[in-house]
Design a protein around this motif. Sequence first.
Motif, short mmCIF file in Angstrom:
data_model
loop_
_atom_site.label_atom_id
_atom_site.label_comp_id
_atom_site.label_asym_id
_atom_site.label_seq_id
_atom_site.Cartn_x
_atom_site.Cartn_y
_atom_site.Cartn_z
N ASP A 21 0.83 -1.21 0.00
CA ASP A 21 0.00 0.00 0.00
C ASP A 21 0.86 1.25 0.00
O ASP A 21 0.55 2.22 -0.68
CB ASP A 21 -0.95 0.00 1.20
N ALA A 22 1.96 1.24 0.74
CA ALA A 22 2.86 2.39 0.77
C ALA A 22 3.45 2.64 -0.62
O ALA A 22 3.52 3.78 -1.08
CB ALA A 22 3.98 2.17 1.78
N VAL A 23 3.83 1.58 -1.31
CA VAL A 23 4.38 1.70 -2.66
C VAL A 23 3.31 2.23 -3.61
O VAL A 23 3.55 3.16 -4.39
CB VAL A 23 4.95 0.35 -3.14
N LYS A 24 2.12 1.66 -3.52
CA LYS A 24 1.02 2.08 -4.39
C LYS A 24 0.68 3.56 -4.20
O LYS A 24 0.56 4.31 -5.17
CB LYS A 24 -0.21 1.22 -4.10
N LYS A 25 0.54 3.98 -2.95
CA LYS A 25 0.19 5.38 -2.67
C LYS A 25 1.31 6.33 -3.10
O LYS A 25 1.04 7.44 -3.57
CB LYS A 25 -0.14 5.56 -1.19
N THR A 26 2.55 5.90 -2.95
CA THR A 26 3.67 6.74 -3.39
C THR A 26 3.63 6.94 -4.90
O THR A 26 3.84 8.05 -5.39
CB THR A 26 5.02 6.12 -2.96
#
Length: 87
Positions: A21-26
């Motif tokens: 999720d952190a990668v996706k949101k970034t």
Amino acid sequence: MTLSVSEHALKRMKQRGITADAVKKTIIYGWQREYEGMLIYNLTHNIAGKIYKRENIDIMRYENMKVIVNGENCIITAYRQNEKIMH
């Protein structure tokens, strides 16, 4: 755009406690720049704050995340840049 994730990136994400999720949101909300054929996504503190105020999406926990994508649309690494700039 469909992205794949390299084994190296998966290993580093696990070591660094970085979620998908952190990668996706970034990638979705961070600013993007090209460098030597790669795309670098950066979710700065300012961007995270603006997204929270504008869209009520709490991504402050992902501030200072960087995701590097190579020219073949493969995520090659992800990390949180915590260094303070010294003057």
